[in-house]
Write an enzyme that holds these catalytic residues in place. Structure first.
Site, PDB file in Angstrom:
ATOM      1  N   GLU A  41      38.241  39.328  45.714  1.00 15.47           N
ATOM      2  CA  GLU A  41      37.583  39.897  46.896  1.00 15.47           C
ATOM      3  C   GLU A  41      36.693  41.088  46.611  1.00 15.47           C
ATOM      4  O   GLU A  41      35.639  41.249  47.230  1.00 15.47           O
ATOM      5  CB  GLU A  41      38.639  40.276  47.959  1.00 15.47           C
ATOM      6  CG  GLU A  41      39.220  39.090  48.710  1.00 15.47           C
ATOM      7  CD  GLU A  41      40.386  38.412  48.008  1.00 15.47           C
ATOM      8  OE1 GLU A  41      40.641  38.743  46.830  1.00 15.47           O
ATOM      9  OE2 GLU A  41      41.048  37.562  48.625  1.00 15.47           O
ATOM     10  N   ALA A  97      39.317  32.113  51.204  1.00 14.77           N
ATOM     11  CA  ALA A  97      38.877  32.023  52.588  1.00 14.77           C
ATOM     12  C   ALA A  97      37.431  31.527  52.560  1.00 14.77           C
ATOM     13  O   ALA A  97      36.722  31.731  51.577  1.00 14.77           O
ATOM     14  CB  ALA A  97      38.950  33.393  53.238  1.00 14.77           C
TER      15      ALA A  97
END
Ligand code: COA
Length: 261
Positions: free
Chosen positions: A136, A67
């Site tokens: 992440e 992302a």
């Protein structure tokens, strides 16, 4: 239709290729790209001539490096939750549930949202330079586009725990041994091999394939009886023109020509 971040092409065999095209950002998924991908997948799915969709990234370095971190670095708790919810709804769940088969051709880094997109596809083929991971927790967050759910489904809970906790990357052959990708080929072979497999799929009944996708997915939904879903989907096939054509062609000893209905 004109897109800013993706390229879409279709060949004569009904294979649509969607290429994420933000090479300067290693094809990172910003909001606009997610929106364009939703539109392109929806359009290909509505197109009766589109039999298989291939999703890949531009260049030889990245499928998708995640992302777009620059977009969410200042988000609040509510904005973070909404980012994950909307992304899952518009792209990741949408792709997984698509009745048209989706193959991810993983041509380089597939990190974070990139690996999550590859995992939302129905299966994956990787080039030998591909590196995959969910980094992440190194950013102080967790995978939010389905990664905590789909990674354990594909590689098992222990391996998923290790990959998510370490934030590390695995190479293509490790991904193959984990069952995360089905095949590993050279960069040059990646699209030809993916297209060959897509071509094989495209000769079969698209309505039966859609029923198969639905039945397989049903087994992974909490509270849904996958065997019951299979019985329903199996029965549905008997009412289709494809079923009539497939069985008749077999009995007449000829190749089936499926109307896709
Ligand atoms: N979001 C936003 N931009 C990203 C990005 C991401 N997920 N991944 C890469 N980019 C951008 C970089 O900021 C850089 O842009 P710039 O040239 O304007 O500075 C460009 O893409 C090239 O990346 P760079 O880091 O210089 O390439 P590299 O070869 O040195 O490293 C990676 C490649 C994939 C290891 C590294 O880019 C990386 O770690 N990316 C983030 C991966 C990640 O954590 N993804 C999960 C996000 S939740």
């Amino acid at each position: 239709m004109d897109y800013n971040n993706i390229l879409v092409s279709q060949n004569d065999n009904g294979i649509t290729t969607i290429t994420i095209n933000r090479p300067s950002k290693l094809n990172a998924l910003n909001t606009e790209t997610i929106g364009e991908l939703h539109t392109a997948f929806a359009k290909a799915n509505e197109d009766i001539t589109a039999k298989v969709i291939i999703i890949t990234g531009t260049g030889e370095k990245a499928f998708v490096a995640g992302a777009d971190i620059s977009e969410f670095a200042n988000f609040s708790v509510a904005e973070g939750a909404e980012l994950a919810r909307k992304g899952q709804e518009d792209l990741f769940d949408f792709v997984e549930k698509l009745p048209t088969p989706v193959i991810a051709a993983v041509n380089g880094f597939a990190l974070g949202g990139g690996l999550e997109l590859a995992m939302a596809a129905h299966f994956r083929i990787a080039s030998d330079n591909a590196r995959m991971g969910l980094p992440e927790v190194s950013l102080g967050v967790i995978p939010g586009y389905g990664g905590t759910q789909r990674l354990p489904q594909l590689v098992g809970k222990g391996r998923a725990m290790e990959m998510i906790m370490t934030a590390g990357m695995i190479d293509a052959n490790t991904a193959l041994s984990y069952g995360l990708v089905n095949h590993v080929v050279t960069q040059e072979e990646l699209l030809p091999r993916t297209q060959k497999i897509a071509g094989k799929i495209s000769r079969n009944s698209s309505v039966a394939i859609a029923a198969g996708i639905k039945a397989i997915n049903a087994g992974f939904i909490d509270g849904v009886d996958g065997f019951k879903a299979e019985i329903d989907a199996f029965g549905t096939c008997f009412g289709t023109e494809d079923f009539k054509e497939g069985t008749t062609a077999f009995l007449e000893k000829r190749k089936a020509s499926f109307p896709g209905k």
